[in-house]
Design a protein around this motif. Structure first.
Motif, mmCIF file in Angstrom:
data_model
loop_
_atom_site.group_PDB
_atom_site.id
_atom_site.type_symbol
_atom_site.label_atom_id
_atom_site.label_comp_id
_atom_site.label_asym_id
_atom_site.label_seq_id
_atom_site.Cartn_x
_atom_site.Cartn_y
_atom_site.Cartn_z
ATOM 1 N N PRO A 43 0.824 -1.218 0.000
ATOM 2 C CA PRO A 43 0.000 0.000 0.000
ATOM 3 C C PRO A 43 0.853 1.260 0.000
ATOM 4 O O PRO A 43 2.019 1.238 0.403
ATOM 5 N N ARG A 44 0.246 2.342 -0.428
ATOM 6 C CA ARG A 44 0.960 3.613 -0.527
ATOM 7 C C ARG A 44 1.508 4.058 0.828
ATOM 8 O O ARG A 44 2.580 4.666 0.902
ATOM 9 N N LYS B 284 3.642 9.270 -2.924
ATOM 10 C CA LYS B 284 3.311 9.039 -4.323
ATOM 11 C C LYS B 284 4.569 8.725 -5.128
ATOM 12 O O LYS B 284 5.605 9.363 -4.959
ATOM 13 N N GLY C 199 -7.292 -2.520 -1.178
ATOM 14 C CA GLY C 199 -6.723 -1.207 -0.921
ATOM 15 C C GLY C 199 -6.601 -0.326 -2.152
ATOM 16 O O GLY C 199 -6.243 0.849 -2.041
ATOM 17 N N GLU C 200 -6.884 -0.844 -3.334
ATOM 18 C CA GLU C 200 -6.771 -0.068 -4.567
ATOM 19 C C GLU C 200 -8.067 0.701 -4.829
ATOM 20 O O GLU C 200 -8.802 0.435 -5.779
ATOM 21 N N VAL C 201 -8.315 1.667 -4.010
ATOM 22 C CA VAL C 201 -9.566 2.425 -4.055
ATOM 23 C C VAL C 201 -9.601 3.369 -5.253
ATOM 24 O O VAL C 201 -10.581 3.426 -6.001
ATOM 25 N N VAL C 202 -8.531 4.143 -5.436
ATOM 26 C CA VAL C 202 -8.482 5.096 -6.549
ATOM 27 C C VAL C 202 -8.507 4.360 -7.880
ATOM 28 O O VAL C 202 -9.209 4.765 -8.821
ATOM 29 N N THR C 203 -7.768 3.271 -7.985
ATOM 30 C CA THR C 203 -7.743 2.494 -9.225
ATOM 31 C C THR C 203 -9.107 1.907 -9.527
ATOM 32 O O THR C 203 -9.547 1.885 -10.685
ATOM 33 N N ARG D 63 -1.766 4.681 -8.076
ATOM 34 C CA ARG D 63 -1.829 5.709 -7.046
ATOM 35 C C ARG D 63 -2.071 5.106 -5.662
ATOM 36 O O ARG D 63 -1.876 5.769 -4.640
ATOM 37 N N ASP D 64 -2.515 3.856 -5.633
ATOM 38 C CA ASP D 64 -2.829 3.205 -4.358
ATOM 39 C C ASP D 64 -1.668 2.410 -3.783
ATOM 40 O O ASP D 64 -1.626 2.163 -2.577
#
Length: 469
Positions: free
Chosen positions: A104-105, A111, A396-400, A440-441
């Motif tokens: 995770p990020r 970023k 966890g890849e919410v933005v994607t 981004r995630d």
């Protein structure tokens, strides 16, 4: 059961088993037509078939072919390990990793600006703050290292080798190259240039630097990182590929004139240390029925140079009639041969792929990121077959996930680049062992080598693709 060793047949056969009753010479001929997936499935038929496919048939036919497809040397590999390499190659071709993990990020530090991968080391630039920090993650040991660009310049790019980390940054009016020893964390050398370093690679203790072709001709610079000696070699135009062998003291350059009906290659051999021209020759490349407009060619930034043993590979993209096709050039130093191959995924895959996102994981296996399919295109350069496999999202890849659910380019039409821009924040990378996608995630990591499935701090478990549907 009977044992019949004297007539060249497989031991332990029964008369009802037609395949096992074949002479070994015929079995070799049959196996030549089987894919790795067929071999893996065949071993599940019975104990006799498993014994047969792990015996002489494997040693003399399938295993060498499998190792060549993976870009591995056949020496010092036991026949008993054959099933490991079959699973490995089958996983690469079918996008079925042995293990998947997600970083995770929050574990990455911010970023990601750029990411590179080399020999089980993951290295990336943190875009937040002053953009001058580099993080390196050793997947073997789980050790994290933080590197700071102290040249008081904006960090633009990083290059990673077995021993060195090269930081390429901009400090008006100069471009700055900083070299670090990744084993001792020592800063070794620094160079400043008024010209733009377009391509930088490192082979052993030599950095090969090619300036941006702002003029009709330009040299190659060789920087000895041990002695800090810097020298200029030749004057080139239309330089598309170079090959370096430090042990043989050889630099091979390839200039291609695409304006000819059959592209003309000037191949020149140089002494790497003395800078002297040793030999040269001209010849033509076969293009089939296709023609290339040189003005439309663009080199792939993330795959322009990929060493594989005695081979060096580059990829060029043409933005004329088919913006998603690639020209793949491969130089094999062992036989002194340059080959050209078109990588052109069949439609409708081409309409849905992000241009420039292409990774050669093995000599003939290419992965591409397909937007509208929400998946990965796996292209077999030998068979010419392209297949799409789903890109499963981690929780966890919410933005994607939101991007995948957004409006995407309409199939069947040439989409403007602005519609693909959100996906240009996605980096893909890898080799025959590991494939990764950074969004981004965070970073998804796919592990294909059954003998390399590491656990490292901060990584979250992720179901393998065959387990997740």
């Amino acid at each position: 059961m009977e044992e019949n060793r004297g007539n060249g047949r497989v031991a332990g056969q029964t008369q009802s088993d037609i395949v096992c009753s074949l002479p070994l010479e015929l079995l070799f001929e049959v196996v030549e037509y089987l894919d790795v997936a067929d071999i893996v499935r065949s071993q599940r038929v019975s104990k006799r078939w498993r014994t047969m496919f792990l015996g002489d048939v494997i040693t003399r036919s399938v295993l060498p072919r499998t190792l060549a497809a993976l870009g591995l040397d056949a020496e010092n590999i036991a026949t008993s390990e054959a099933i490991t390499y079959f699973r490995w190659l089958h996983g690469l071709k079918s996008a079925r990793p042995v293990k998947k993990a997600f970083l995770p990020r929050s574990q990455l530090g911010g970023k990601i600006e750029q990411i590179v991968y080399h020999s089980r080391r993951l290295c990336y630039i943190i875009a937040e703050g002053d953009g001058n920090q580099v993080v390196m993650l050793d997947l073997d040991t789980g050790r994290r290292s933080l590197w700071v660009n102290d040249a008081r310049s904006y960090l633009r790019e990083i290059v990673l080798s077995d021993r060195y980390l090269v930081m390429i940054s901009w400090a008006r009016p100069n471009w700055v190259l900083l070299v670090w020893d990744i084993h001792t964390s020592q800063r070794l050398a620094e160079r400043r240039f008024l010209w733009v370093p377009s391509r930088v690679t490192v082979e052993k203790d030599k950095a090969i630097i090619i300036p941006s072709p702002e003029s009709r001709s330009y040299p190659i610079y060789i920087w000895d990182l041990c002695t800090d000696r810097f020298q200029k070699i030749g004057s080139f135009s239309n330089l598309e590929l170079s090959f370096v062998d430090v042990e043989e003291d050889v630099l091979m350059t390839f200039e291609i004139d695409w304006d000819k009906h059959l592209p003309e290659v000037r191949q020149t051999k140089w002494s790497l240390t003395r800078g002297e021209q040793l030999d040269w020759k001209r010849y033509h490349l076969s293009m089939g029925s296709r023609h290339v407009d040189r003005t439309t060619l663009k080199q792939s930034h993330n795959d322009w140079y990929r060493p594989s043993g005695y081979k060096t590979v580059t990829a060029l993209y043409t933005f004329a009639n088919d913006p998603y096709s690639a020209i793949r050039l491969t130089y094999d130093h062992a036989v002194d041969r340059l080959d050209l191959r078109w990588i052109s995924c069949t439609k409708p895959i081409n309409d849905f792929a992000v241009p420039g996102r292409c990774d050669s994981l093995a000599p003939h296996i290419i992965y591409r990121y397909a937007v509208q399919h929400r998946g990965i295109v796996v292209y077999d350069a030998i068979s010419g077959v392209a297949t799409v496999h789903p890109y499963h999202l981690h929780a966890g890849e919410v933005v994607t996930r939101r991007l995948f659910g957004a409006h995407l380019p309409v199939p069947g039409r040439q989409a403007p680049m602005t519609e693909f821009m959100p996906f240009y924040t996605h980096w893909s990378f890898g080799d025959r062992e590991v494939f990764g996608v950074a969004t981004r995630d965070g970073i998804q990591l796919w592990f294909f080598n059954p003998n390399f499935v590491p656990d490292f701090p901060g990584a979250e478990p992720f179901l393998a693709m065959e387990e997740s549907g």
